[in-house]
Design an enzyme around this catalytic site. Structure first.
Site, PDB file in Angstrom:
ATOM      1  N   GLY A  15       0.795  -1.230   0.000  1.00 34.10           N
ATOM      2  CA  GLY A  15       0.000   0.000   0.000  1.00 34.10           C
ATOM      3  C   GLY A  15       0.827   1.278   0.000  1.00 34.10           C
ATOM      4  O   GLY A  15       2.059   1.254  -0.019  1.00 34.10           O
ATOM      5  N   ARG A  46      -2.671  -8.271   0.732  1.00 36.43           N
ATOM      6  CA  ARG A  46      -3.593  -9.161   0.019  1.00 36.43           C
ATOM      7  C   ARG A  46      -3.108  -9.519  -1.376  1.00 36.43           C
ATOM      8  O   ARG A  46      -3.371 -10.602  -1.869  1.00 36.43           O
ATOM      9  CB  ARG A  46      -4.979  -8.509  -0.066  1.00 36.43           C
ATOM     10  N   HIS A 242      -1.645  16.232  15.045  1.00 35.13           N
ATOM     11  CA  HIS A 242      -0.328  16.851  14.874  1.00 35.13           C
ATOM     12  C   HIS A 242      -0.190  18.172  15.630  1.00 35.13           C
ATOM     13  O   HIS A 242       0.755  18.380  16.389  1.00 35.13           O
ATOM     14  CB  HIS A 242      -0.042  17.116  13.386  1.00 35.13           C
TER      15      HIS A 242
HETATM   16  C1  BG6 Z   1      -1.015  13.531   7.428  1.00 31.08           C
HETATM   17  C2  BG6 Z   1      -2.331  14.019   6.891  1.00 31.08           C
HETATM   18  O1  BG6 Z   1      -1.194  13.030   8.727  1.00 31.08           O
HETATM   19  O2  BG6 Z   1      -0.095  14.591   7.468  1.00 31.08           O
HETATM   20  C3  BG6 Z   1      -2.153  14.629   5.523  1.00 31.08           C
HETATM   21  O3  BG6 Z   1      -3.241  12.937   6.809  1.00 31.08           O
HETATM   22  C4  BG6 Z   1      -1.064  15.677   5.538  1.00 31.08           C
HETATM   23  O4  BG6 Z   1      -3.354  15.181   5.052  1.00 31.08           O
HETATM   24  C5  BG6 Z   1       0.202  15.131   6.197  1.00 31.08           C
HETATM   25  O5  BG6 Z   1      -0.794  16.032   4.206  1.00 31.08           O
HETATM   26  C6  BG6 Z   1       1.249  16.212   6.375  1.00 31.08           C
HETATM   27  O6  BG6 Z   1       2.443  15.625   6.767  1.00 31.08           O
HETATM   28  P1  BG6 Z   1       3.843  16.294   6.367  1.00 31.08           P
HETATM   29  O7  BG6 Z   1       4.848  15.430   7.042  1.00 31.08           O
HETATM   30  O8  BG6 Z   1       3.907  16.262   4.877  1.00 31.08           O
HETATM   31  O9  BG6 Z   1       3.801  17.682   6.899  1.00 31.08           O
END
Ligand code: BG6
Length: 483
Positions: A15, A46, A242
């Site tokens: 994936g 899978r 985050h």
């Molecule tokens: C992911 C989100 O957790 O974090 C995304 O699902 C987002 O939508 C991404 O683009 C951002 O991560 P980074 O490391 O690119 O800032």
């Protein structure tokens, strides 16, 4: 670093997450000699693939610049098993393969062994796989570590349900919940900055800090991920996890020690003091397309987005930490997709200087730039150089790309997987933290859904809906800083 015979099973091995993050991170660690000496990586998915086809596919995950000698060496550690996610016989076959590999890396039959189960899987199959692992693969003679990825539910209730289901299978100590922002260099740096330097802690409270802004901007929209984006929306996708994780590290008290539970205790303590966010402290937006040459599609132009969707792709929320240190300081979170730039910053704005000796030209700010170019700078007033006595706004600037030119900053996943291999939970989300994070956002999310609050439109590539700056300055007393 532990050096026990270790098997890493990657579920969802064919994936997107495995391709973009898990395998490149494992390869990065391999190249730097940071994987355990006796290690095997077992991909499970899978798709039926011959060993050669799996190796071909895995090679494509490692990027064109990977040296072929390294790729060959890495692939020698990797095997693949295909199977369904809910068929016990398939998992028994997986167990057999793990045991075969064990004889190769653990010929003397050492009882201390590590098994990592990395779930690079969508939430729909997640519990099935966890159940099969426990029923058919799990060996309680080993140290078992289960790595899981968000989304962890979609509100407080569903998240608790998931935590209970997982908790019925594995102990909290076995679970590593990834929030990849906790693996980012500058996020890991916050603890060091705050507690290894004498001067930050002295001003780290409402006495000196006026407001804090945590901003996440992405310059692209759904790009084919409309289904996911629409189901979760920007608040669930990046704010509840985050940005809130970052907030908790900026706001927490000094931990008793650097042990993971001490750090997580302090983060949870601060989350417990955050009041649920109010709708009136929230601004929502959704991007619309732009016309003309190079015009960009709007959110609802994406075929994978349901017609008439009112999901927010931009949000600003003001949070309050209700404790003695922070009472009165607004914490503003801003996050959006399809904006004018890619940037993640933490901006701590100090109060005006209380004396009248110099005019208040602008406020001091400590800015931690998480991405794209890692840096820490302090906006500082200086005398304009030369014969003038005017004031000027300048920066005490630590830009990593200038200061640490020879160091390539690893992807967050590399450091997080290394932590898993070392059994260090510090940068993973504990279930009580997760619970608090949902408690803060769930009433707001439910109200938005119930009242079908319509987000304000903003153009793809703009700074967000009209009034984004006014909102932050009115609600949070944020003063735009002079350059
Ligand atoms: C992911 C989100 O957790 O974090 C995304 O699902 C987002 O939508 C991404 O683009 C951002 O991560 P980074 O490391 O690119 O800032």
């Amino acid at each position: 670093k532990e050096d026990l015979p270790t098997t890493v099973v990657v579920f969802g091995a064919s994936g997107d997450l495995a391709k973009k993050k898990t395998f490149p991170a494992l390869f990065h660690l391999y190249q730097r000699g940071l994987l355990p000496k006796r290690v095997r990586i077992v991909g499970y998915a899978r798709t039926r693939l011959s060993p050669e086809d799996f190796h071909k596919r895995a090679t494509s995950f490692l990027g064109p610049e990977a040296a072929s000698k390294d790729v060959e060496g890495f692939l020698r550690l990797c095997v693949y098993v295909s199977g369904q996610y809910d068929v016990p016989d398939d998992f028994r076959a997986l167990r057999k393969e793990i045991e075969n590999q064990d004889t190769a890396i653990n010929p003397e039959g050492r009882s201390e062994r590590v098994r990592v189960y990395y779930m690079a899987l969508p939430p729909s199959v997640f519990l099935d796989v966890a159940t099969q692992i426990k029923g058919c693969v799990y060996d309680d003679g080993c140290t078992n570590r289960i790595v899981i990825e968000k989304p962890f539910g979609h509100d407080l209730e569903s998240s608790r349900q998931l935590s209970n289901d997982i908790g019925a299978l594995f102990s909290e100590h076995e679970v590593f919940r990834i929030d990849h922002y906790l693996g980012k260099e500058m996020v890991k740096n916050i603890l060091t900055l705050r507690f290894a330097n004498v001067f930050y802690e002295a001003v780290w409270s409402h006495h000196y800090i006026s407001n804090v802004q945590i901003t996440f901007k992405e310059p692209f929209g759904t790009e084919g991920r409309g289904g996911y984006v629409d189901e979760f929306g920007i608040i669930r996708d990046v704010m509840q996890n985050h940005l809130l994780q970052v907030l908790s590290i900026v706001a927490m008290r000094q931990p008793e020690s650097l042990r993971s539970e001490d750090i997580r205790d302090r983060k949870t303590e601060v989350l417990r003091r955050i009041l649920p966010i109010q709708l009136e402290d929230t601004l929502l937006g959704q991007y619309v397309g732009t016309r003309g040459g190079g015009g960009k599609p709007g959110y609802k132009d994406d075929d994978t987005v349901p017609a008439g969707s009112t999901t927010a792709t931009y949000a600003q929320c003001v949070l309050h930490v209700d404790n003695d240190r922070w009472r009165g300081v607004p914490w503003v979170m801003k996050a959006g997709k399809a904006l004018d730039e890619a940037k993640m910053t933490i901006r701590i704005q100090f109060k005006d200087m209380p004396n009248a000796l110099f005019p208040n030209l602008a406020r001091n700010e400590l800015v931690i730039q998480v991405s794209p170019k890692e840096s820490v700078y302090i906006k500082t007033i200086v005398k304009e150089p030369g014969l003038s006595t005017n004031l000027a706004m300048s920066e005490l600037d630590l830009s990593y790309h200038k200061r640490y030119q020879d160091i390539k900053i690893p992807d967050a996943y590399a450091t997080l997987i290394l932590d898993v291999l070392n059994g260090d939970h510090s940068n993973f989300v504990r279930s009580d933290e997760l619970d608090e994070a949902w408690r803060i956002f769930t009433p707001l999310l439910h109200q938005i859904e119930k009242e079908q609050v319509v987000p304000l439109p903003y153009e793809y590539g703009s700074r967000g809906p009209k009034g984004v700056d006014e909102f932050a300055s009115e609600r949070a007393g944020y003063k735009l800083s002079a350059r």
